[in-house]
Design a protein around this motif. Structure first.
Motif, mmCIF file in Angstrom:
data_model
loop_
_atom_site.group_PDB
_atom_site.id
_atom_site.type_symbol
_atom_site.label_atom_id
_atom_site.label_comp_id
_atom_site.label_asym_id
_atom_site.label_seq_id
_atom_site.Cartn_x
_atom_site.Cartn_y
_atom_site.Cartn_z
ATOM 1 N N ALA A 50 0.833 -1.207 0.000
ATOM 2 C CA ALA A 50 0.000 0.000 0.000
ATOM 3 C C ALA A 50 0.870 1.262 0.000
ATOM 4 C CB ALA A 50 -0.926 0.000 1.217
ATOM 5 N N ARG A 51 1.975 1.216 0.736
ATOM 6 C CA ARG A 51 2.892 2.353 0.766
ATOM 7 C C ARG A 51 3.478 2.615 -0.623
ATOM 8 N NH1 ARG A 51 8.430 3.347 1.157
ATOM 9 N NH2 ARG A 51 8.836 1.135 0.827
ATOM 10 N N LEU A 52 3.916 1.558 -1.278
ATOM 11 C CA LEU A 52 4.517 1.706 -2.600
ATOM 12 C C LEU A 52 3.486 2.198 -3.619
ATOM 13 C CD1 LEU A 52 6.726 -1.512 -2.697
ATOM 14 C CD2 LEU A 52 7.487 0.840 -2.335
ATOM 15 N N GLU A 53 2.238 1.711 -3.506
ATOM 16 C CA GLU A 53 1.189 2.157 -4.422
ATOM 17 C C GLU A 53 0.893 3.640 -4.239
ATOM 18 O OE1 GLU A 53 -3.450 1.057 -5.595
ATOM 19 O OE2 GLU A 53 -2.363 -0.134 -4.094
ATOM 20 N N ARG A 54 0.839 4.081 -2.991
ATOM 21 C CA ARG A 54 0.603 5.505 -2.711
ATOM 22 C C ARG A 54 1.766 6.348 -3.222
ATOM 23 N NH1 ARG A 54 -2.308 8.620 1.241
ATOM 24 N NH2 ARG A 54 -1.209 10.566 1.714
ATOM 25 N N LEU A 55 2.999 5.816 -3.025
ATOM 26 C CA LEU A 55 4.187 6.547 -3.474
ATOM 27 C C LEU A 55 4.170 6.703 -4.994
ATOM 28 C CD1 LEU A 55 6.924 7.803 -2.684
ATOM 29 C CD2 LEU A 55 7.933 5.535 -2.955
ATOM 30 N N GLU A 56 3.735 5.665 -5.697
ATOM 31 C CA GLU A 56 3.704 5.711 -7.161
ATOM 32 C C GLU A 56 2.642 6.682 -7.662
ATOM 33 O OE1 GLU A 56 3.061 2.651 -10.948
ATOM 34 O OE2 GLU A 56 3.367 1.869 -8.907
ATOM 35 N N LYS A 57 1.485 6.715 -6.984
ATOM 36 C CA LYS A 57 0.383 7.555 -7.443
ATOM 37 C C LYS A 57 0.542 9.012 -7.026
ATOM 38 C CE LYS A 57 -3.187 3.956 -7.594
ATOM 39 N NZ LYS A 57 -4.487 3.505 -7.029
ATOM 40 N N ARG A 58 1.002 9.247 -5.794
ATOM 41 C CA ARG A 58 1.010 10.610 -5.249
ATOM 42 C C ARG A 58 2.405 11.189 -5.067
ATOM 43 N NH1 ARG A 58 -3.689 10.244 -0.522
ATOM 44 N NH2 ARG A 58 -5.233 9.112 -1.777
#
Length: 406
Positions: free
Chosen positions: A38-46
Motif C-alpha cells: 500500500a505504501r509503494l502504491e501511494r508513493l507511485e500515485k502521489r
C-alpha cells in the motif's frame, strides 16, 4: 511476559512452542507485505508516503525482529544439555573435584591445571557447552571457520596463486614456469575474560549445576565481546575484524584488501532499481564462494532491506521457515550482527561472502577459572578466561556494499 505491539501484533517474550512463534512470524510478515504494498502504491500515485503507514511499518519491523528472537530462544533452550544435573557424574573424579573447588575452594583433588598458573581448567563438558553456546549466540562464529589450537599463535599458509602453466606441442621447448605464490597469515590468540560473582549461600545450594551456571554467566559476555572484535576489532589485544581490513573498489581488488561495490548514492540506495546493487554484490563473488555465502548486516539495515522487491514484485527478504533458522535475502542465508554499521554516508553496512573460508577464528584449548573469595566479600568472584583470535583468511571470499557515490 509479553510485549504488546499495536495493530494486533504481539511479541511473546516467552513463546512456549516453535509452532506458535513461527505462526506469529509468518503472520507479521504477511501484514508487513500488505502495508508495504500500500505504501509503494501511494508513493507511485502521489509521489509521497503516508507518515502513519511509515510508522506502522516500523512497528511491524520491530515485531518481526521480536518473533524471530522468540523462535531462537525456544530453539536454544530446547538444545541446551544438562551438564551435571545438580550432582557430579559417578566416576568423573576431576569433574567432582572442580565442582568442589568452585563451591568451597577445595584444591587437593585437582590434578589438571595449577592455581599458580591462573586457575583450573574447567571440565570438558563445561568447555564444550561454552563453545557450543558461543556458536549459537555469536552470529559471526556461527558462519566463520573455527580452528582449535594449542599454541599462542596459529600460522596459516595461503596459496595466493598457483604455478604458471601453458600449452606446448610435442616437440616444443618447455621453459621453466613461475612458481606459486605463498603467503602466511598469523592469528594470535588474545585473552578474553569474564568475572561473574556469586554468594556463598548460592554456591552451597546442592541443586546448583556449577558447570551450567558458569557457562550461562560467561557466554553472553564472551559472545558480545567476540562478535564486536570479529567485525571491527583492530588487532590490539583482540582479534582483527574483517571491516578493519583495507577496503578498495572491487575493480581494483588485490590480495590483502577487501573489495566493495558502491551504491552510487552517498548514504542511500539508488533512487531507481534499488535491488540491483544487491544482485551486483552477489555476482561480485566468484561462483565457488557463492555456494555457501551469507549476508551479514544489523537489524536496522535488515529493516530497510525488507521493503525491497524484484522486478516481478516479489520481496527479496523472506522470513525464517523453521526455529533456529535465519531469514534469507535473494535466496542466501541472512545473519544479523548488531555490530555492523548502520546505513550512512560512506559506511559499509552490508557484507556478503563465504565466511567459512573468508574469516578464521582460532580458539586456544582450555577455559580457566580462578576462584577469588576475598576481593568482593561477601561475594565469590570467578575469574574466567579463554583465548581466542581471528582475522581474514581469504580476501576474495568477502565483499562489501558501500553507501557512497564511488
Amino acid at each position: 511476559m509479553t510485549e504488546t505491539v499495536t495493530d494486533g501484533l504481539e511479541i511473546k517474550a516467552g513463546a512456549g512452542s516453535d509452532n506458535t512463534a513461527l505462526f506469529q512470524l509468518m503472520n507479521a510478515f504477511e501484514t508487513f507485505r500488505q502495508d508495504n504494498d500500500a505504501r509503494l502504491e501511494r508513493l507511485e500515485k502521489r509521489g509521497a508516503t503516508d507518515p502513519l503507514t511509515e510508522e506502522k511499518l516500523e512497528r511491524i519491523n520491530a515485531a518481526l525482529d521480536g518473533y524471530k528472537a522468540a523462535m531462537d530462544r525456544v530453539a536454544l533452550d530446547r538444545a541446551r544439555p544438562a551438564l551435571e544435573g545438580g550432582r557430579s557424574e559417578a566416576g568423573d573424579e576431576y569433574k567432582e573435584a572442580f565442582s568442589a573447588y568452585v563451591k568451597r575452594g577445595e584444591e587437593k583433588s585437582l590434578s589438571i591445571g595449577t592455581n599458580s598458573d591462573g586457575g583450573y581448567v574447567v571440565p570438558g563438558e563445561t568447555e564444550a557447552e561454552i563453545t557450543r553456546r558461543l556458536t549459537e549466540i555469536s552470529p559471526i562464529r556461527s558462519i566463520a571457520g573455527v580452528r582449535q589450537v594449542s599454541s599462542a599463535v596459529y600460522k596459516r599458509p595461503i596459496s595466493i596463486s598457483g604455478p604458471a602453466t601453458g600449452w606446448v606441442g610435442e616437440k616444443d621447448a618447455r621453459p621453466q614456469t613461475a612458481s606459486q605464490t605463498i603467503d602466511a597469515i598469523s592469528y594470535p590468540a588474545m585473552e578474553l575474560y569474564a568475572m561473574p560473582a556469586a554468594t556463598a549461600s548460592f554456591l552451597d545450594d546442592a541443586a546448583v549445576d556449577v558447570g551450567q551456571w558458569i557457562a550461562d554467566e560467561v557466554n553472553a559476555a564472551f559472545a558480545e565481546q567476540e562478535t564486536a572484535a570479529f567485525i571491527n576489532g583492530d588487532g590490539d589485544k583482540k582479534p582483527t575484524g574483517f571491516l578493519h581490513s583495507t577496503l578498495v573498489a572491487e575493480s581494483s581488488w588485490a590480495w590483502g584488501k577487501l573489495g566493495y561495490l558502491a551504491t552510487g548514492v552517498s548514504g542511500d540506495f539508488p533512487s531507481a532499481d534499488q535491488s540491483d546493487v544487491l544482485i551486483d554484490l552477489v555476482y561480485a563473488l566468484k561462483a565457488g564462494y557463492r555456494q555457501n555465502a551469507s549476508w551479514v548486516m544489523n537489524r536496522r539495515t535488515q529493516g530497510a532491506i525488507r521493503k525491497l522487491k524484484d522486478t516481478e514484485g516479489n520481496y527479496l527478504w523472506q522470513p525464517a521457515t523453521a526455529p533456529g533458522a535465519n531469514a534469507t535475502l535473494l535466496g542466501f542465508n541472512l545473519v544479523e550482527a548488531e555490530d555492523m554499521p548502520n546505513i550512512g554516508a560512506g559506511t559499509t553496512p552490508i557484507a556478503f561472502g563465504d565466511f567459512r573460508r573468508g574469516y578464521l577464528i582460532v580458539d586456544r584449548q582450555g577455559v580457566n577459572v580462578l576462584r577469588d573469595p576475598f576481593s568482593a566479600k561477601p561475594y565469590v568472584l570467578f575469574y574466567t578466561t579463554k583465548r581466542v583470535g581471528g582475522g581474514v583468511a581469504d580476501y576474495d571470499a568477502i565483499k562489501l556494499l558501500k553507501f557512497a557515490a564511488s
